[in-house]
Design a protein around this motif. Structure first.
Motif, mmCIF file in Angstrom:
data_model
loop_
_atom_site.group_PDB
_atom_site.id
_atom_site.type_symbol
_atom_site.label_atom_id
_atom_site.label_comp_id
_atom_site.label_asym_id
_atom_site.label_seq_id
_atom_site.Cartn_x
_atom_site.Cartn_y
_atom_site.Cartn_z
ATOM 1 N N GLY A 1 -22.676 -33.681 27.240
ATOM 2 C CA GLY A 1 -23.568 -34.000 28.359
ATOM 3 C C GLY A 1 -22.837 -34.706 29.483
ATOM 4 N N ALA A 2 -21.994 -35.671 29.120
ATOM 5 C CA ALA A 2 -21.306 -36.438 30.163
ATOM 6 C C ALA A 2 -20.349 -35.552 30.961
ATOM 7 N N ILE A 3 -19.652 -34.654 30.272
ATOM 8 C CA ILE A 3 -18.716 -33.775 30.998
ATOM 9 C C ILE A 3 -19.497 -32.864 31.939
ATOM 10 N N GLY A 4 -20.636 -32.376 31.475
ATOM 11 C CA GLY A 4 -21.460 -31.511 32.323
ATOM 12 C C GLY A 4 -21.966 -32.259 33.553
ATOM 13 N N LEU A 5 -22.437 -33.493 33.321
ATOM 14 C CA LEU A 5 -22.936 -34.273 34.466
ATOM 15 C C LEU A 5 -21.801 -34.592 35.435
ATOM 16 N N ARG A 6 -20.625 -34.847 34.877
ATOM 17 C CA ARG A 6 -19.469 -35.106 35.741
ATOM 18 C C ARG A 6 -19.217 -33.908 36.668
ATOM 19 N N ASN A 7 -19.282 -32.694 36.094
ATOM 20 C CA ASN A 7 -19.020 -31.509 36.913
ATOM 21 C C ASN A 7 -20.064 -31.368 38.011
ATOM 22 N N ILE A 8 -21.314 -31.607 37.653
ATOM 23 C CA ILE A 8 -22.369 -31.484 38.663
ATOM 24 C C ILE A 8 -22.160 -32.532 39.757
ATOM 25 N N ALA A 9 -21.867 -33.766 39.352
ATOM 26 C CA ALA A 9 -21.679 -34.834 40.341
ATOM 27 C C ALA A 9 -20.485 -34.543 41.248
ATOM 28 N N MET A 10 -19.444 -33.929 40.671
ATOM 29 C CA MET A 10 -18.273 -33.585 41.490
ATOM 30 C C MET A 10 -18.651 -32.590 42.573
ATOM 31 N N GLU A 11 -19.412 -31.583 42.173
ATOM 32 C CA GLU A 11 -19.698 -30.519 43.128
ATOM 33 C C GLU A 11 -20.783 -30.901 44.116
ATOM 34 N N TRP A 12 -21.803 -31.583 43.636
ATOM 35 C CA TRP A 12 -22.946 -31.827 44.508
ATOM 36 C C TRP A 12 -22.824 -33.123 45.281
ATOM 37 N N LEU A 13 -22.196 -34.131 44.681
ATOM 38 C CA LEU A 13 -22.145 -35.428 45.338
ATOM 39 C C LEU A 13 -20.731 -35.792 45.778
ATOM 40 N N GLY A 14 -19.764 -34.967 45.384
ATOM 41 C CA GLY A 14 -18.379 -35.275 45.755
ATOM 42 C C GLY A 14 -17.831 -36.479 45.010
ATOM 43 N N TRP A 15 -18.417 -36.807 43.853
ATOM 44 C CA TRP A 15 -17.884 -37.939 43.069
ATOM 45 C C TRP A 15 -16.677 -37.483 42.282
ATOM 46 N N ARG A 16 -15.515 -37.620 42.866
ATOM 47 C CA ARG A 16 -14.297 -37.193 42.190
ATOM 48 C C ARG A 16 -13.390 -38.390 41.984
#
Ligand code: SF4
Ligand code: SF4
Ligand code: FES
Lengths: 244, 113
Positions: B69-84
């Protein structure tokens, strides 16, 4: 002879707008013919790019009525119904130089970053090997490499990919399609470096397999499957420890 | 985030997905079999208490779910919010581990009580 209404994006990196032109409508005309008519007869300073006019060089891609296309092989009647206007814009996801000409440097820089250069196994200095390699045409790897080899570097897939728009570091479909042909080239000696170069968030692992690239590629290539091939290879290589 | 870590996360997410696919099935079948004919809380505890294999299974389940779950949320946050970046990755790793710990604590409660 009727006229065709054309809206062309005029401007530069700082911004711009659509301007309207009227071009004589012909029975057979390509989008590139239309742009050329405007530049020759109406606006000599209109910037755009083309070379071969026959779908070989990859330099004429633009966004036509909302989709990236090669303009030299796109007939107006295929994209606009009779009486409908044409909207022509520079390719998306690339910096605009002026009008319809984009700066392709980031696109080709990413080819280089993805390891797009052939590295002969038996001649690490890049020299031409003394002996020909025998690669059976029916071998699986040869067929995989063949499937992607005809890329003309037009950037249509790159301009059609959402991930490129979201992540400026993302290598994009064309660069990875190229990498996959080389991963399957049995004469190549840089497999490992290349696989490392295309992995991670800027590489194949960010691809959503939405296949816009495959759908839009004017050469009917399938970068989406090439990227899936890279993912598969990297998965097993990681699990078996062939890559750290 | 370097390419290798990104690749390892992707592999981890796929492997946890495969495990979760099987684990969810085992979990559902177990429930259906166990509940046939009705079951009280005391009976459940009677069966789970000291059942090391079940504890191990559910601990692995919770760990896989947390990381997946955390890895999936990380990917979404990277793409949608630019949290990299490293800081965000560490935060997601922490969230994954904490989520997993909640699950493991619950399994431990059934095992040790
Ligand atoms: S399949 Fe991958 S590379 Fe192709 S357009 Fe979709 S996200 Fe981009
Ligand atoms: S893969 Fe197709 S769309 Fe992409 S650059 Fe090559 S020829 Fe153009
Ligand atoms: S002008 Fe060469 S591909 Fe269109």
């Amino acid at each position: 002879m009727g006229t065709l209404k054309v809206r062309v994006w005029r401007g530069d990196a700082a911004g711009g707008e659509f301007r309207e032109y009227a071009v004589p409508a012909r029975e057979n005309q390509t989008v590139l013919d239309v742009v050329t008519q405007i530049q020759r007869e109406q606006e000599p300073d209109l910037a755009y790019r083309f070379a071969c006019r026959v779908g070989m060089c990859g330099s004429c891609a633009m966004e036509v009525n909302g989709r990236a296309r090669w303009t030299c092989r796109t007939h107006v009647k295929r994209v606009a119904a009779p009486g409908e206007a044409l909207d022509i814009k520079p390719l998306a996801n690339l910096p605009v130089i002026r009008d319809l000409a984009t700066d392709m440097a980031p696109f080709f820089d990413k080819w280089a970053r993805a390891g797009g250069t052939f590295q002969p196994k038996d001649a690490p200095d890049g020299a031409v090997p003394a002996e020909f390699s025998v690669v059976p045409p029916e071998s699986k790897q040869r067929r995989e490499a063949d499937a992607g080899i005809e890329c003309i570097g037009c950037g249509v897939c790159y301009a059609s990919c959402d991930i490129v728009a979201w992540n400026p570091d993302y290598l994009g479909p064309a660069a990875m399609n190229r990498a996959w042909t080389l991963v399957n080239d049995v004469r190549d000696g840089a497999r490992r470096e290349r696989l490392e170069a295309v992995s991670g968030d800027a590489g194949c692992h960010s691809c959503h397999s939405t296949q816009s690239c495959t759908e839009r590629c004017p050469k009917n290539l399938d970068p989406s499957s090439a990227i899936a091939g890279l993912k598969r290879t990297l998965f097993w290589d990681s699990l078996w420890g062939r890559l750290r | 985030m370097n390419a290798r870590a990104g690749r390892h996360m992707w592999v981890a997410q796929r492997v946890t997905a495969m495990f979760l696919g099987v684990a969810v099935l085992v979990h559902l079948v177990t429930i259906m079999v166990a509940v046939r004919g009705g079951l009280s809380a005391a009976e459940i505890l009677g069966r789970t208490h000291g059942a090391t294999a079940w504890f191990a299974f559910y601990a692995a389940f919770a760990l896989a779910a947390g990381l997946h779950g955390a890895i999936g949320l990380r990917n979404i946050a990277m793409e949608w919010l630019g949290w990299r970046g490293r800081g965000f990755d560490m935060a997601w790793l922490g969230i994954g581990v904490v989520t997993a710990l909640f699950g493991i604590r619950a399994a431990w409660g059934l095992y040790a009580s």
